[in-house]
Design an enzyme around this catalytic site. Structure first.
Site, PDB file in Angstrom:
ATOM      1  CB  VAL A  83      -0.977  -0.011   1.205  1.00  0.00           C
ATOM      2  CG1 VAL A  83      -1.809   1.266   1.218  1.00  0.00           C
ATOM      3  CG2 VAL A  83      -1.889  -1.232   1.144  1.00  0.00           C
TER       4      VAL A  83
ATOM      5  CB  ALA B  12      -5.102  18.476  -2.758  1.00  0.00           C
TER       6      ALA B  12
ATOM      7  NE  ARG C  56      10.139  -4.230   9.024  1.00  0.00           N
ATOM      8  CZ  ARG C  56       9.213  -5.065   9.427  1.00  0.00           C
ATOM      9  NH1 ARG C  56       9.182  -5.451  10.671  1.00  0.00           N
ATOM     10  NH2 ARG C  56       8.335  -5.553   8.601  1.00  0.00           N
TER      11      ARG C  56
ATOM     12  CB  VAL D 182     -13.439   0.265   6.761  1.00  0.00           C
ATOM     13  CG1 VAL D 182     -14.656  -0.642   6.719  1.00  0.00           C
ATOM     14  CG2 VAL D 182     -13.097   0.630   8.188  1.00  0.00           C
TER      15      VAL D 182
ATOM     16  N   GLY E 165     -10.866  -1.368   1.940  1.00  0.00           N
ATOM     17  CA  GLY E 165      -9.954  -0.880   0.890  1.00  0.00           C
ATOM     18  C   GLY E 165     -10.474   0.309   0.115  1.00  0.00           C
TER      19      GLY E 165
ATOM     20  CD  GLU F 164      -4.340  -7.928   6.688  1.00  0.00           C
ATOM     21  OE1 GLU F 164      -3.713  -7.230   7.482  1.00  0.00           O
ATOM     22  OE2 GLU F 164      -4.830  -7.479   5.640  1.00  0.00           O
TER      23      GLU F 164
ATOM     24  CG  ASP G   3      -8.650  -8.041   7.602  1.00  0.00           C
ATOM     25  OD1 ASP G   3      -7.778  -7.172   7.767  1.00  0.00           O
ATOM     26  OD2 ASP G   3      -9.464  -8.008   6.655  1.00  0.00           O
TER      27      ASP G   3
ATOM     28  CE  LYS H  25     -10.403  -4.991   6.325  1.00  0.00           C
ATOM     29  NZ  LYS H  25     -10.305  -5.993   5.254  1.00  0.00           N
TER      30      LYS H  25
HETATM   31  N1  HSE Z   1      -6.276  -8.887   3.934  1.00  0.00           N
HETATM   32  C1  HSE Z   1      -7.339  -7.974   3.658  1.00  0.00           C
HETATM   33  C2  HSE Z   1      -8.334  -8.685   2.755  1.00  0.00           C
HETATM   34  C3  HSE Z   1      -6.859  -6.739   2.957  1.00  0.00           C
HETATM   35  O1  HSE Z   1      -8.077  -9.789   2.294  1.00  0.00           O
HETATM   36  O2  HSE Z   1      -9.394  -8.122   2.531  1.00  0.00           O
HETATM   37  C4  HSE Z   1      -6.965  -5.463   3.662  1.00  0.00           C
HETATM   38  O3  HSE Z   1      -7.604  -5.427   4.861  1.00  0.00           O
END
Ligand code: HSE
Length: 435
Positions: free
Chosen positions: A15, A34, A46, A134, A136, A192, A203, A207
């Site tokens: 991302v 903007a 990193r 939430v 994407g 993830e 996940d 959300k």
């Molecule tokens: N791993 C998440 C999914 C992506 O598969 O929807 C972003 O939250």
């Protein structure tokens, strides 16, 4: 045009790189929206030497995201590190503490610390944008918070994890194994870092917790979500669902009830002809029931670099335009305490799959146990047994669909059925959600 807005970007994974590319390759397009140029001034990640396919010439590098968050050289901190704890938490808190607006895609962080961080933001005159956290690329946070502001929302539900939807779709349509589908989803960059968060439903729960807070103006309570992942779903269930006119989806559902808010993430049967049943592959969908708008459903990509970057950039543009909303729609100090509805009071239809010994009285015993709990059956389908054929008596697959009943009644009936010794394996139970 005014001076550029200087962005500090922490996290250069899928991302982060997509956000960097969008802001640099479409700089003019974004600046026009903007009202000022958006410049990535500094980044933190990193491994400095890794080739990420982006040109970071002229961009300052920080090894420590907290140091970046505090840097006087940035006006806005974008957190794409991920994870509930540090360094993401410390970095976001440091930026807010310094009065800097934050944009984050980190649902785990916000589900755990969202209210505390929103209070800090409000206290320091800053904001947190989390559209990307939430679903994407689906603009569901802004839709709920802004476009649906005049509504009393009674339910928000949807397909909130692209990996699970991808797996269930591929298993159903191609007859592929769970493992093969998961490996594909990982390869495509949807899953993830730890895919058990996708498969186990955590996940989606992160959300859903954020959606609930915005929809019902309550504090976030991710721990009260009833959670079941998709690993117990078999191709037998997918086939039986299809035969009975349903499809199985991992749904997150939050509903306002008389006794509190019900939140659950569970594999759920939805009618095959419903709009949500048609949402396939990595797509996500979120539906809102509001007293003024009725039902609105948004469908779109819930994972992947470009789609998530689109949501991140929408929040950056809001900051540039000076658009300030309390992150959860109303000031964090005014959010109502979370009141949990009792899961056992959940009402709905149920799918039950049993492996039933084929002997006299077995069917009658099941029907009796259901009747004792006043559960009415909509349909019963018996199939030739696939397993335990060598056993005597043979076990056969029996699928029941119930009319509306409560979770308490179903659980009591299933406990009694298990105690009768007519079944060869634990029953499978899947809730049915009416669209
Ligand atoms: N791993 C998440 C999914 C992506 O598969 O929807 C972003 O939250």
């Amino acid at each position: 045009m005014p001076e550029p807005l200087r962005v500090g970007l922490a996290g250069l994974g899928t991302v982060g790189c997509a956000v960097y590319k969008l802001l640099t390759e479409k700089a003019e397009h974004v600046a026009a929206r903007a009202g000022q140029a958006i410049r990535v001034q500094a980044v933190a990640a990193r491994a400095r030497d890794r080739d990420r396919g982006i040109d970071l010439t002229g961009v300052a590098w920080h090894d420590d995201p907290v140091e970046l968050a505090r840097s006087p050289d940035i006006d806005l901190f974008v957190e794409l590190i991920g994870g509930e704890g540090d360094p993401a938490h410390a970095a976001v808190a440091a930026a807010l503490d310094a009065g800097k607006p934050v944009v984050s895609a980190n649902k785990a962080l916000l589900a755990a610390h969202g209210v505390e961080l929103a209070r800090l933001a409000e206290d320091r005159g800053a904001t947190i944008g989390f559209e990307a956290a939430v679903a994407g690329g689906i603009p569901i946070v802004k839709t709920l918070r802004e476009a649906a502001a005049g509504n009393r929302v009674t339910r928000v539900y949807g397909i909130l994890n692209g990996t699970c939807n991808y797996i269930l779709t591929r298993m159903e349509e191609e007859g592929l194994s769970f493992e093969a589908c998961l490996a594909e989803a990982q390869k495509l960059g949807y899953a993830e870092a730890d895919p058990t968060f996708d498969i186990g439903g955590q996940d989606s729960a992160h959300k859903l917790a954020l959606l609930s807070a915005v929809a019902f103006a309550t504090a976030i309570d991710v721990d009260s979500i009833h959670l079941e992942g998709i690993s117990s779903i078999t191709t037998e269930d997918l086939e039986a669902a299809a035969e009975l006119g349903y499809r199985i989806k991992l749904l997150g559902v939050a509903r306002r009830t008389d006794t509190g808010i019900e939140q659950r993430v569970t594999p759920t049967m939805v009618p095959r002809n419903s709009a949500i049943a048609g949402v396939k592959g990595v797509l996500n969908a979120v539906a809102i029931d509001g007293d003024e708008i009725g039902e609105v459903m948004l469908v779109g990509p819930g994972a992947g670099g470009s789609a998530t970057a689109s949501a991140v950039v929408s929040d950056i543009v809001d900051v540039a335009r000076g658009f300030r909303q309390p992150p959860f729609g109303i000031p964090a100090t005014d959010l109502a305490p979370y009141r949990r509805a009792r899961m056992r009071a959940h009402e709905g239809g149920y799918y039950i799959r049993l492996s039933l010994y084929d002997r006299p009285g077995a069917f009658a015993a099941i029907a009796r146990r259901m009747a004792e709990q006043e559960i009415s059956l909509e349909s019963i389908v018996q199939k030739d047994g696939r397993a335990a054929q060598s056993q005597t008596p043979v076990a056969r697959r029996v699928v029941l669909i119930t009319h509306e009943t409560t979770e308490l009644q179903i659980r009591k009936a299933l406990e009694a059925i298990e105690s009768d010794n007519h079944i060869a394996a634990a029953p499978q139970m899947i809730r049915i959600e009416a669209p």
